[in-house]
Design an enzyme around this catalytic site. Sequence first.
Site: not given
Length: 397
Positions: A144-146
């Site tokens: 899960v990331c940006t």
Amino acid sequence: MTVMQVSVLVPCIVLAICGASLAQDVPPYTEDCRSGTYPPSGPTFKGNVSWYTVSLDQPPRERWLKLISDKKAPLLELIKHIRDLANSLFPSGKLVDIVDKILPSLIGNLPSPFDEEMKGVADASGIPLGEIMLFNIFYEVFTVCTSVVAQDSSGALFHARNLDFGLFLGWDVKNNSWMVSELLRPLVVNVKFQKNDKTVFMSTSFAGYIGILTGMKPGVLTLTMNERFSLDGGYIGVLEWIIGLRKGAWMSFLTRSVLENATSYEEAKNLLSKTEMLAPAYFILGGNKAGEACVITRSRRSCIDTWELDLQKGEWYVLETNYDHWKPPLAIDNRRAPAMKCLNRTSQKNISFATIYDVLSTKPVLNKLTTYTTMMSISDSKFEAYLRDCPDPCIPW
Ligand SMILES: *[C@@H]1O[C@H](CO)[C@@H](O)[C@H](O)[C@H]1NC(C)=O
Ligand SMILES: *[C@@H]1O[C@H](CO)[C@@H](O)[C@H](O)[C@H]1NC(C)=O
Ligand SMILES: *[C@@H]1O[C@H](CO)[C@@H](O)[C@H](O)[C@H]1NC(C)=O
Ligand SMILES: *[C@@H]1O[C@H](CO)[C@@H](O)[C@H](O)[C@H]1NC(C)=O
């Protein structure tokens, strides 16, 4: 029987996405845009990431020996934790059994050099091959990331990401932290992949993981991959792969091949859009010229959407978390709006590693899952990675 066991594991993981209860009593979710956080220091900075070299001229089975022998202890600890978790979900010990017995028999279905490289990691660490394969599969599915690519006023591109990992793999109540995120931090490394002593591409990675989630090919392109949740999710691809429908590519092997082989932004874009994959994903790609940046939204079989920079329309950055950019994010997991707010406030004129690090240090863009921040710039050939922490009070994701 085999498939039943695996498929039981996965739905619990998917359901956990909807479980908002954890977040409700952990304020504050957000904070004002940070400033002056760079160069990194203070409690959200847990250290520099060290560099290793992997020579592509060496036989695949030997390439990772040095790195794995250095990182053997923390790798063993993480694998033990995952094994314990699997055993607590399936007290019969069946799941680990399947992993140890069935996965290795499938290694021959992986393309070269990935099959031999995983065997090399297993050799060097003494960890069963099936568990190394599972460890590699995990990143395909639970990241899960940006990620953001922004263009400054001079036309230079900056590509940066927070890597958030460990969701669903166990919350440590005493420490108020994600066990796996804690265990992962000592495994974070920067890797230079070299041919003839020249660096072809580099990545921020986890020891034992041979694919690529964050990488740069100097002078050519930058690339990050974020997980895309979908009903036709990664686990279906993984399951299909296990039961024998092995058409799709592992996403992070695709990113690695693109970094190794693509010679231009356009070629990379084409490969990332068209190759059939095991699971849906977002690819965030930056080139070496003004205007060359996009987010590719992929289903397993096709490209659903390509979102490009559009300077004429004032779109000087593309930003991706884990939701289709044309839809609202999950209300309990909105990292997009805070990141956009801070980028907008920074403005195109003042974009730099320093201001991007500020954005990626602002909660909830920074959260308890955030393991590292990497920033890449093709125009001045810079690649920097930092270990992160989010001490209380901090949102779990
Ligand atoms: C990280 O690297 C920078 C630059 O090389 C150095 O100044 C700093 O002391 C390092 N920090 C830590 C915690 O190792
Ligand atoms: C909490 O974290 C510390 C350091 O990260 C570790 O030494 C300790 O074992 C952890 N506690 C538990 C209960 O896991
Ligand atoms: C940021 O700016 C873009 C482009 O001007 C705009 O579409 C968007 O709504 C803004 N977002 C926030 C959260 O301020
Ligand atoms: C640009 O960013 C720096 C932080 O790197 C900040 O100190 C400075 O005030 C900003 N300048 C403007 C005009 O916003």
